[in-house]
Design a protein around this motif. Structure first.
Motif, mmCIF file in Angstrom:
data_model
loop_
_atom_site.group_PDB
_atom_site.id
_atom_site.type_symbol
_atom_site.label_atom_id
_atom_site.label_comp_id
_atom_site.label_asym_id
_atom_site.label_seq_id
_atom_site.Cartn_x
_atom_site.Cartn_y
_atom_site.Cartn_z
ATOM 1 N N LYS A 176 1.415 -1.434 -0.113
ATOM 2 C CA LYS A 176 0.126 0.086 -0.282
ATOM 3 C C LYS A 176 1.123 1.139 -0.344
ATOM 4 O O LYS A 176 0.157 2.196 0.298
ATOM 5 N N LEU A 177 2.276 1.150 -0.115
ATOM 6 C CA LEU A 177 3.118 2.589 -0.289
ATOM 7 C C LEU A 177 1.921 3.527 -1.235
ATOM 8 O O LEU A 177 2.402 4.612 -0.872
ATOM 9 N N PHE A 178 1.731 3.042 -2.212
ATOM 10 C CA PHE A 178 1.689 3.850 -3.441
ATOM 11 C C PHE A 178 0.795 5.139 -2.668
ATOM 12 O O PHE A 178 0.340 5.960 -3.123
ATOM 13 N N SER A 179 -0.908 4.105 -2.216
ATOM 14 C CA SER A 179 -1.624 5.000 -1.997
ATOM 15 C C SER A 179 -1.019 5.362 -0.959
ATOM 16 O O SER A 179 -1.850 6.609 -0.377
ATOM 17 N N GLU A 180 -0.651 4.869 0.300
ATOM 18 C CA GLU A 180 -0.581 5.720 1.751
ATOM 19 C C GLU A 180 0.393 6.845 1.053
ATOM 20 O O GLU A 180 0.321 8.080 1.514
ATOM 21 N N ARG A 181 0.787 6.795 0.482
ATOM 22 C CA ARG A 181 1.705 8.217 -0.182
ATOM 23 C C ARG A 181 0.597 8.959 -1.103
ATOM 24 O O ARG A 181 1.381 10.832 -1.020
ATOM 25 N N GLN A 182 0.393 8.642 -1.898
ATOM 26 C CA GLN A 182 -0.350 9.825 -2.544
ATOM 27 C C GLN A 182 -1.783 10.254 -1.847
ATOM 28 O O GLN A 182 -1.920 11.928 -1.278
ATOM 29 N N LYS A 183 -2.517 9.722 -0.436
ATOM 30 C CA LYS A 183 -2.695 10.480 0.154
ATOM 31 C C LYS A 183 -2.090 11.769 0.927
ATOM 32 O O LYS A 183 -2.186 12.357 1.287
ATOM 33 N N ASP A 184 -1.082 11.299 1.459
ATOM 34 C CA ASP A 184 -0.543 12.107 2.367
ATOM 35 C C ASP A 184 -0.009 13.203 1.180
ATOM 36 O O ASP A 184 -0.010 14.561 1.926
ATOM 37 N N HIS A 185 -0.014 12.842 -0.417
ATOM 38 C CA HIS A 185 0.569 14.488 -1.439
ATOM 39 C C HIS A 185 -0.702 14.799 -1.268
ATOM 40 O O HIS A 185 -0.668 16.130 -1.390
ATOM 41 N N TYR A 186 -2.285 14.214 -1.395
ATOM 42 C CA TYR A 186 -3.124 15.016 -1.727
ATOM 43 C C TYR A 186 -3.761 15.565 -0.638
ATOM 44 O O TYR A 186 -3.911 16.891 -0.043
ATOM 45 N N SER A 187 -3.395 14.733 0.497
ATOM 46 C CA SER A 187 -4.501 15.615 2.036
ATOM 47 C C SER A 187 -3.455 17.060 2.372
ATOM 48 O O SER A 187 -4.051 18.297 2.698
ATOM 49 N N HIS A 188 -1.766 17.222 2.160
ATOM 50 C CA HIS A 188 -1.490 18.019 2.427
ATOM 51 C C HIS A 188 -1.711 19.339 1.793
ATOM 52 O O HIS A 188 -2.133 20.018 1.759
ATOM 53 N N PHE A 189 -1.854 19.379 0.520
ATOM 54 C CA PHE A 189 -2.172 20.322 -0.589
ATOM 55 C C PHE A 189 -4.174 21.206 -0.185
ATOM 56 O O PHE A 189 -4.214 21.576 -0.067
ATOM 57 N N ILE A 190 -4.390 19.721 -0.008
ATOM 58 C CA ILE A 190 -6.099 20.173 0.194
ATOM 59 C C ILE A 190 -5.835 21.012 1.480
ATOM 60 O O ILE A 190 -6.846 22.484 1.748
ATOM 61 N N LEU A 191 -4.896 20.762 2.332
ATOM 62 C CA LEU A 191 -5.870 21.267 4.037
ATOM 63 C C LEU A 191 -4.309 22.957 3.594
ATOM 64 O O LEU A 191 -4.599 24.220 3.874
ATOM 65 N N ARG A 192 -3.591 22.974 2.621
ATOM 66 C CA ARG A 192 -2.657 23.927 2.023
ATOM 67 C C ARG A 192 -3.815 25.195 1.906
ATOM 68 O O ARG A 192 -3.783 26.041 1.959
ATOM 69 N N LEU A 193 -4.595 24.530 0.809
ATOM 70 C CA LEU A 193 -6.011 25.195 -0.167
ATOM 71 C C LEU A 193 -6.145 25.506 1.480
ATOM 72 O O LEU A 193 -6.297 27.233 1.802
ATOM 73 N N ALA A 194 -6.783 25.381 2.319
ATOM 74 C CA ALA A 194 -7.609 25.684 3.314
ATOM 75 C C ALA A 194 -7.457 27.028 4.058
ATOM 76 O O ALA A 194 -8.058 27.298 4.584
ATOM 77 N N PHE A 195 -6.192 26.495 4.358
ATOM 78 C CA PHE A 195 -5.384 27.678 5.440
ATOM 79 C C PHE A 195 -4.785 27.907 4.927
ATOM 80 O O PHE A 195 -3.585 28.924 5.270
#
Length: 503
Positions: free
Chosen positions: A103-122
């Motif tokens: 699950k390395l790719f899915s874990e790192r994809q979630k980490d990548h996306y979630s950072h940028f989503i919160l970057r937009l929010a904050f």
């Protein structure tokens, strides 16, 4: 002349060969994640569902909020790592390459996306950007410290940071200084050093873990994690500024804007989840009216007790004192109508006309009854957290707001504590030590534990309150809530736990 301008060919478009463009490499490619860690310099481009967009952001927000709470509670790095491990495994797992996880790719994809989503929010306000950068750096440091040496070095090398290695001549010339700085027993030749501008490693300079010469810091290789973390923060701060400039373009997407607004409003610690609405009592069974505030004030933290005592003594509070106290009362469940009754009776030295002209509007604005559309939709402002009280708008002469543990001198603080019934020498000495060490949360919790020592013992012995309800308090409204529940054990439903938004 105007017609000529309209008919002119745009010089930038004149030489475009669309036959060649259609066979060009695509601008967006699927992101690869060769390393566990990420500097988040490249925005993600693959498609995800709206449900993933929101859920991934909420999961990361849980982690960031808990990290911030750990810092408020003065947990050591080791204690923080132990506390965070099960949460990270559950919400933001990130295995290393050596784990051979599928699950390395899915874990790192979630980490990548979630950072940028919160970057937009904050990215919308300076305060949110500063907090987001701080807790993201905390998360990065935590992960960096847990990475294996080989994988960590591979990641650092992939960053291509412009660090200049110290020459053999420099290492020989400054051997004694480098040896003393690095704490080596033999010679400086046992350590590799890098030269960087001293401004890039302020934490190492402050801790005297680097040798300075002509504006350059000679950093031993063992301090590379600190340098990498500093680089992470600097780059993230710049990226947040750029994101803030691009935010107006997001208004065109009516699907994302509400989600991002919701996330930014709930960037709070687990013990600070007191909404802006003020629509109901903060604790079950409590009667929250203008008339009951005097009796309820015995459950207030020292900051709010000081405001209440000052208000009763002077029949007046200055602006920030009124704002801090109004939002606190709103957070404990005092509705707008009762709050206006409370302030009108408290300001008994002024006429109705003066009160209506100078004070009534501010109370209504705090509740979202008047003001801009965003203020009204959001129900006004949320109660101030301890962190906000500690760091913003320090009190000046004649003002009663702020945190007494931080903003009072020791003599006035001791007098205030004795005035509310705290006379135990051990407690007062402990508060003094906490204040000297700038552990203001600890001082407040020390007083709370002393005042409620009998009830806390009963709650623990009989399992009447959950573990999270007995953790360190980091919000004035949580102080009130917990105090009321403890003093009324058995009278209220103790199953109502304090949870983070979205949990």
């Amino acid at each position: 002349m105007l017609r000529q301008d309209y008919n002119r060919v745009d010089p930038k478009r004149r030489h475009v060969d669309y036959r060649k463009q259609q066979f060009a490499d695509p601008a967006y490619k699927e992101t690869e994640y060769p390393h566990r860690l990420n500097f988040y310099e490249t925005p993600p481009t693959a498609d995800i569902t709206l449900e993933q967009f929101e859920q991934w952001a909420i999961d990361r927000l849980r982690i960031l909020a808990e990290l911030e709470a750990c810092s408020f509670r003065n947990k050591t790095p080791a204690e923080t790592a132990t506390h965070m491990k099960p949460l990270l495994d559950k919400y933001l797992r990130l295995d290393s390459n050596s784990s051979a996880s599928s699950k390395l790719f899915s874990e790192r994809q979630k980490d990548h996306y979630s950072h940028f989503i919160l970057r937009l929010a904050f990215a919308s306000t300076e305060d949110l950007r500063r907090r987001f950068s701080r807790v993201e750096t905390m998360l990065f440091r935590l992960r960096l410290s847990e990475d294996g040496g080989r994988e960590r070095n591979a990641f650092i090398q992939s960053l291509n940071l412009d660090w200049e290695p110290a020459t053999d001549e420099e290492r020989t010339k400054y051997s004694a200084e480098l040896t003393a700085t690095a704490g080596l027993k033999k010679g400086g030749e046992e350590e590799t050093y890098f030269k960087v501008d001293w401004e890039r490693v302020p934490e190492l300079v402050e801790a005297r873990r680097v040798f300075l010469r002509a504006g350059q810091a000679f950093v031993p290789s063992k301090e590379l994690p600190s340098m990498v973390a500093a680089q992470f923060t600097q780059r993230l701060d710049r990226a947040l500024e750029l994101t803030a400039r691009a935010l107006p373009r997001l208004d065109e997407d009516d699907r994302l804007a509400p989600i991002l607004e919701h996330l930014s409003k709930n960037f709070i610690t687990p013990d600070a989840s007191f909404g802006a609405s003020g629509s109901g009592p903060a604790v079950p069974g409590a009667e929250i009216t203008a008339r009951s505030i005097d009796a309820l004030s015995s459950h207030f933290p020292l900051c709010m007790q000081n405001l209440h005592r000052s208000l009763r003594r002077d029949a007046h509070l200055k602006h920030y004192g009124r704002l801090q106290y109004t939002l606190f009362l709103k957070g404990i469940g005092l509705n707008l109508e009762e709050c206006l009754v409370f302030w009108r009776s408290a300001f008994h030295k002024v006429t109705d006309d003066t009160f209506n002209k100078e004070y009534r509007y501010n109370v209504r604005h705090s509740y979202g009854d008047v003001g801009g559309d965003s203020i009204r939709r959001g129900g006004g402002y949320s109660p101030f957290s301890c962190q906000k009280i500690l760091t913003e708008h320090p009190p000046g002469p004649g003002e009663a707001h702020g945190c007494p543990y931080r903003h009072f001198n020791l003599e006035n603080l001791t007098a205030l504590l004795q005035g509310v019934g705290i006379s135990d020498r051990a407690v007062l000495q402990g508060v003094k030590e906490d204040k000297d060490n700038q552990k203001f949360h600890m001082a407040c919790n020390r007083v709370f534990e002393y005042v409620h020592k009998n009830e806390l013992k009963k709650a623990k012995d009989e399992n009447l309150m959950s573990a999270s309800q007995l953790e360190t308090i980091v919000h004035p409204n949580e102080y009130f809530r917990r105090s009321y529940l403890l003093k009324n054990l058995g009278k209220a439903n103790q199953s109502d736990d304090v949870k983070m938004e979205g949990s």
